[in-house]
Design an enzyme around this catalytic site. Structure first.
Site, PDB file in Angstrom:
ATOM      1  NE  ARG A 164      42.548  51.269  44.807  1.00 22.77           N
ATOM      2  CZ  ARG A 164      41.830  51.509  43.710  1.00 22.77           C
ATOM      3  NH1 ARG A 164      40.668  50.895  43.531  1.00 22.77           N
ATOM      4  NH2 ARG A 164      42.272  52.363  42.799  1.00 22.77           N
ATOM      5  CD  GLU A 222      42.688  50.655  39.303  1.00 23.75           C
ATOM      6  OE1 GLU A 222      43.187  51.621  38.701  1.00 23.75           O
ATOM      7  OE2 GLU A 222      41.571  50.166  38.995  1.00 23.75           O
TER       8      GLU A 222
END
Length: 205
Positions: free
Chosen positions: A104, A59
């Site tokens: 993130r 990710e």
């Protein structure tokens, strides 16, 4: 070895962190003045404002690899626009499992209007204390990325830190690219608290 000016900047950040964290504890636990001073001194003189965190997955490529990464995380006492900024690689609680943590990019904060590429979805504005986080890997589809496109806005209170250094392998490591403001603030902390050898010892190959 860090310069004297760097040490002064580092201690200023550490004092701010200690005061903010102690006052936060004081408000929630109603500490006595003596207990408050003890906590401030303990955080200031004995504690660190970073910790090591392991993470893996595609990710956050290319900042991180799909294999195990060891990250140096700067602790965030209160996640607001004073401490975290758009573009930062933040560590937050998984909204679907509070025992797990995600890394993130912070893409938007309260007051931002979010517009979807899907015309069927109505635009909306992030509410107070909400933020939007995204994966870095542009090759992943929304469902694969597991970010706000999947689970929606998250509470800024769930942000616990900012990744400031990443060790991918013993010979592949370096500072994490964050917002210019964050990198400027984090530079004295890196200069004083970064220990690549310790990160390598804790690294799970």
């Amino acid at each position: 070895m860090a310069s004297i000016s760097t040490w002064f900047r580092y201690m200023a950040h550490k004092l701010e962190y200690s005061l903010t964290l102690s006052l936060k504890s004081h408000r929630s636990n109603k500490l006595s003045d003596r207990e408050l001073i003890q906590i401030i001194c303990k955080n200031l003189f004995y504690g660190k404002i970073t910790y090591l965190h392991s993470d893996k997955g595609p990710e956050m490529s290319p900042t991180m690899t799909a294999n195990e990464n060891t990250l140096l995380i700067r602790k965030i006492p209160i996640a607001n626009t004073r401490f975290v900024f758009i573009g930062d690689a933040v560590v937050l609680k998984d909204p679907n499992d509070s025992d797990k943590y995600l890394v993130r990019r912070l893409a938007a904060v309260e007051g931002f209007e979010m517009v979807s590429g899907d015309e069927k979805e109505e635009p909306f504005v992030l509410e107070k204390n909400q933020c939007w986080v995204t994966a870095e890997n542009q090759e992943l589809k929304a469902k694969e990325a597991y970010d706000s496109r999947t689970f929606g806005p998250v509470s800024t209170a769930d942000i616990v830190g900012r990744a400031i250094y990443c060790l991918r392998t013993a010979v592949d490591h370096g500072p994490v690219r964050n917002s210019q403001t964050a990198m400027g603030q984090d530079s004295p902390i890196l200069a004083v608290e970064l220990d690549v050898d310790e990160m390598a010892k804790n690294h799970k190959a």
